[in-house]
Design a protein around this motif. Structure first.
Motif, PDB file in Angstrom:
ATOM      1  N   ALA A   4       0.824  -1.210   0.000  1.00  0.00           N
ATOM      2  CA  ALA A   4       0.000   0.000   0.000  1.00  0.00           C
ATOM      3  C   ALA A   4       0.858   1.260   0.000  1.00  0.00           C
ATOM      4  N   ASN A   5       2.067   1.171   0.537  1.00  0.00           N
ATOM      5  CA  ASN A   5       2.952   2.331   0.621  1.00  0.00           C
ATOM      6  C   ASN A   5       3.997   2.391  -0.491  1.00  0.00           C
ATOM      7  N   GLU A   6       3.920   1.492  -1.466  1.00  0.00           N
ATOM      8  CA  GLU A   6       4.876   1.496  -2.579  1.00  0.00           C
ATOM      9  C   GLU A   6       4.745   2.811  -3.344  1.00  0.00           C
ATOM     10  N   PRO A   7       5.872   3.397  -3.746  1.00  0.00           N
ATOM     11  CA  PRO A   7       5.800   4.626  -4.540  1.00  0.00           C
ATOM     12  C   PRO A   7       5.335   4.331  -5.962  1.00  0.00           C
TER      13      PRO A   7
END
Length: 91
Positions: A4-7
């Motif tokens: 969910a926090n992947e750029p």
């Protein structure tokens, strides 16, 4: 959480309406995070194939797949056979 926090910009499947405006107008907003186990999207059928050239010049293939048109196009390209002579069976 890591995914969910992947750029990155991501990939929108559908963009319709104005979600931010809808949230601003909402009387109540519910926010939740759901977690689930990893589910491997793997094939269930055995990775095998069978091909048969027929007397009429057609080529029949029995191959486990979910995109018979894609396989047919590839086989047409590789063999030079016309598409109507390449028959894909998806068991």
């Amino acid at each position: 959480q890591r995914l969910a926090n992947e750029p990155g910009v991501g990939d929108d499947a559908e963009v319709v309406g104005d979600a931010n405006a809808a949230f601003k107008r909402a009387k109540k907003v519910v926010n939740a995070t759901y977690h689930s186990q990893y589910l491997n999207h793997a094939q269930l059928e055995p990775p095998s194939a069978l091909a048969r050239f027929n007397a009429d010049g057609s080529l029949e293939l029995w191959i486990p797949n979910q995109a018979p048109e894609m396989f047919q196009a590839d086989i047409v390209k590789r063999t030079g056979l016309p598409a109507e002579k390449v028959i894909i069976h998806s068991p």
